[in-house]
Design a protein around this motif. Sequence first.
Motif, PDB file in Angstrom:
ATOM      1  N   ASP A   1       0.722  45.268  46.435  1.00 13.73           N
ATOM      2  CA  ASP A   1       2.370  45.713  46.270  1.00 13.73           C
ATOM      3  C   ASP A   1       2.431  46.866  47.357  1.00 13.73           C
TER       4      ASP A   1
ATOM      5  N   ASP B   1       1.088  38.952  40.460  1.00 17.81           N
ATOM      6  CA  ASP B   1       2.477  38.479  40.925  1.00 17.81           C
ATOM      7  C   ASP B   1       3.442  38.130  39.969  1.00 17.81           C
ATOM      8  N   ASN B   2       2.893  38.081  38.704  1.00 24.31           N
ATOM      9  CA  ASN B   2       3.704  37.594  37.649  1.00 24.31           C
ATOM     10  C   ASN B   2       4.363  38.487  36.851  1.00 24.31           C
TER      11      ASN B   2
ATOM     12  N   ASN C   1      -3.998  39.781  34.205  1.00 24.28           N
ATOM     13  CA  ASN C   1      -3.666  38.674  35.115  1.00 24.28           C
ATOM     14  C   ASN C   1      -4.313  37.294  34.879  1.00 24.28           C
TER      15      ASN C   1
ATOM     16  N   VAL D   1      -2.066  40.130  44.133  1.00 25.57           N
ATOM     17  CA  VAL D   1      -1.376  40.655  45.394  1.00 25.57           C
ATOM     18  C   VAL D   1      -0.979  41.975  45.655  1.00 25.57           C
TER      19      VAL D   1
END
Length: 227
Positions: free
Chosen positions: A92, A122-123, A82, A90
């Motif tokens: 999920d 989140d990416n 990350n 985040v």
Amino acid sequence: MKAGIICIGDELLIGQTLNTNAFWIAKKLNSIGFSIREQVTIADNENVILNALESSLQGADVVLITGGLGPTNDDLTMPTLNKYFGGSLVKDEKVYQHVKQLVTSRGFVMNESNENQAIVPDNCTVIHNANGTAPALWFEKEGKVVVAMPGVPYETKHIITEEVIPKLRKQFDLPEIINQMVYTQGLPESMLAEQLKDWEENLPETIKLAYLPSPGRVKLRLSSKGK
């Protein structure tokens, strides 16, 4: 196309656990058209992971990582990736519901560590892990792919076979790679090489020959790749 394999875990480094993942992943990637650039086994350490990933991406189009995705404090792969890819963590909901179902179906109560398995960058693309609580994570950067998977072998195999391989085939134009083994007996490697010298020098450029000696015999591997 070139691939790198990074296996994370102190238990692998000290010989406590046999690293079968690297062996299996290499064969699987090679069978679909990837040349394996390197295999490395490293410690659960943020700086070590970052350095290994940066090094591997310099020469590989795809890097597969196993290990360090569990719920405990020594599992550093997810937060490290990350950080490397500049994302935010985040929850999920799909992963959370999957983990909850697995935990409660076994008669246990969800705790903080279980809930943390649903925290993902989140990416990335989250890949479902049907056999465990830790999902796999698919990142992309400048046309290159990094996939992080749990280190449990049967979870890794299922994720690669059912999820990763189909996505790689779809994303990359992969060549065919053929390895043909010929087994010889009775001649040591040096004498065999001398007898095969002229024949080896006249092989087509698309075919490579490797000598693989072992007690009592020498294996010859003929390799070719292309369309």
